[in-house]
Design an enzyme around this catalytic site. Structure first.
Site, PDB file in Angstrom:
ATOM      1  N   ASP A 103      11.938   0.053  -3.684  1.00 22.53           N
ATOM      2  CA  ASP A 103      12.605  -1.340  -3.685  1.00 22.53           C
ATOM      3  C   ASP A 103      13.848  -1.076  -4.021  1.00 22.53           C
ATOM      4  O   ASP A 103      14.242   0.351  -3.914  1.00 22.53           O
ATOM      5  CB  ASP A 103      11.615  -2.052  -4.494  1.00 22.53           C
ATOM      6  CG  ASP A 103      10.314  -2.325  -4.530  1.00 22.53           C
ATOM      7  OD1 ASP A 103       9.716  -1.869  -3.665  1.00 22.53           O
ATOM      8  OD2 ASP A 103       9.664  -2.405  -5.556  1.00 22.53           O
TER       9      ASP A 103
HETATM   10  N1  URA Z   1       6.333   0.168  -6.988  1.00 21.47           N
HETATM   11  C1  URA Z   1       7.527  -0.756  -6.644  1.00 21.47           C
HETATM   12  O1  URA Z   1       7.169  -2.054  -7.561  1.00 21.47           O
HETATM   13  N2  URA Z   1       8.297  -0.350  -6.651  1.00 21.47           N
HETATM   14  C2  URA Z   1       8.589   0.669  -6.506  1.00 21.47           C
HETATM   15  O2  URA Z   1       9.294   1.094  -5.641  1.00 21.47           O
HETATM   16  C3  URA Z   1       7.835   1.595  -5.860  1.00 21.47           C
HETATM   17  C4  URA Z   1       6.359   1.241  -6.221  1.00 21.47           C
END
Ligand code: URA
Length: 235
Positions: A103
């Site tokens: 993310d």
């Molecule tokens: N899980 C998440 O919620 N975000 C990420 O960036 C990676 C795994």
């Protein structure tokens, strides 16, 4: 392969610029000047020099990045800076892409490569490649949460996750944990914690398969994988 293609791939400029380099007579293959862009060379065996500098051709690049927050895991984006924007031109010319997504606000280990086959293997659900994250959680993470993660939890869209290994590092009003998952659903770790009524406030990926984040890498920087890391990753 054609010499003009090789030089363009290696970042010596556009087709036109490569043509002009060749015309200047400064491209030498095994001691002989090459002027014709269509001439075939073997980048793995021929000694190719441009203005005296030996060309070390490689087809693939494998980069370990310590992803900073604020960059999206994509090759282009209309709104936000991408992880590819952090690459130096000499690495960007290989057109690496991120293997899987973190993310925008997630930090940590991100592999970038132009080796589609390896990327596919690492992302294939069949391969069960474990990804370990460190997270800070608002709320107290309990042994019940550990048990729930071990069985697999139900996400907001009804998806039942595979079992995940949850380790409590510190429990309290603000908890610290490590979790290992083998899938890569959208916002998976955040949504797994939501399913047990808790919120992830900080998330960092520590490892992917055998590849472990080099903590010496400052946020936002990257380096090539060592040959040992690469062979571990390919196992
Ligand atoms: N899980 C998440 O919620 N975000 C990420 O960036 C990676 C795994």
């Amino acid at each position: 392969m054609r010499i003009d293609k090789l030089l363009a791939n290696m970042g010596f400029g556009s087709r036109k610029e490569v043509k002009s380099l060749l015309k200047k007579g400064i491209v030498i293959c095994n001691g002989e000047i090459i002027k014709n862009g269509q001439d075939q060379v073997d980048p793995n065996h021929d000694d190719i020099r441009v203005a005296g500098e030996l060309i070390e051709y490689k087809e693939f690049v494998y980069l370990m990045m310590h992803k900073p927050p604020g960059h999206v895991s994509a090759t282009e984006d209309f709104r936000d800076p991408t992880v590819v924007d952090l690459l130096e031109p000499e690495d960007a010319i290989f057109e690496p892409f991120p293997v899987g997504r973190l993310d925008k606000d997630t930090e940590g280990l991100l592999l970038l490569t132009n080796d589609g086959k390896l990327a596919h293997q690492l992302l294939s659900p069949k391969k069960n490649v474990g990804k370990t994250y460190y997270a800070r959680i608002a709320g107290s993470v309990t042994e019940e949460d550990v048990a729930a993660f071990t069985k697999g939890v139900t996400l907001d869209d009804g998806y039942e996750t595979k079992p995940a290994e949850l380790k409590i590092l510190r429990s309290g009003s603000a908890s610290e944990i490590e979790v290992t998952i083998t899938e890569g659903k959208f916002h998976q770790v955040k949504r797994m914690f939501e399913s047990v009524g808790k919120k992830v406030v900080y998330l960092k990926r520590l490892s992917m398969g055998h590849l472990v984040l080099d903590e010496e890498l400052p946020l936002g920087s990257y380096r090539e994988l060592t040959s040992e890391e690469l062979s571990l990753l390919k196992q």
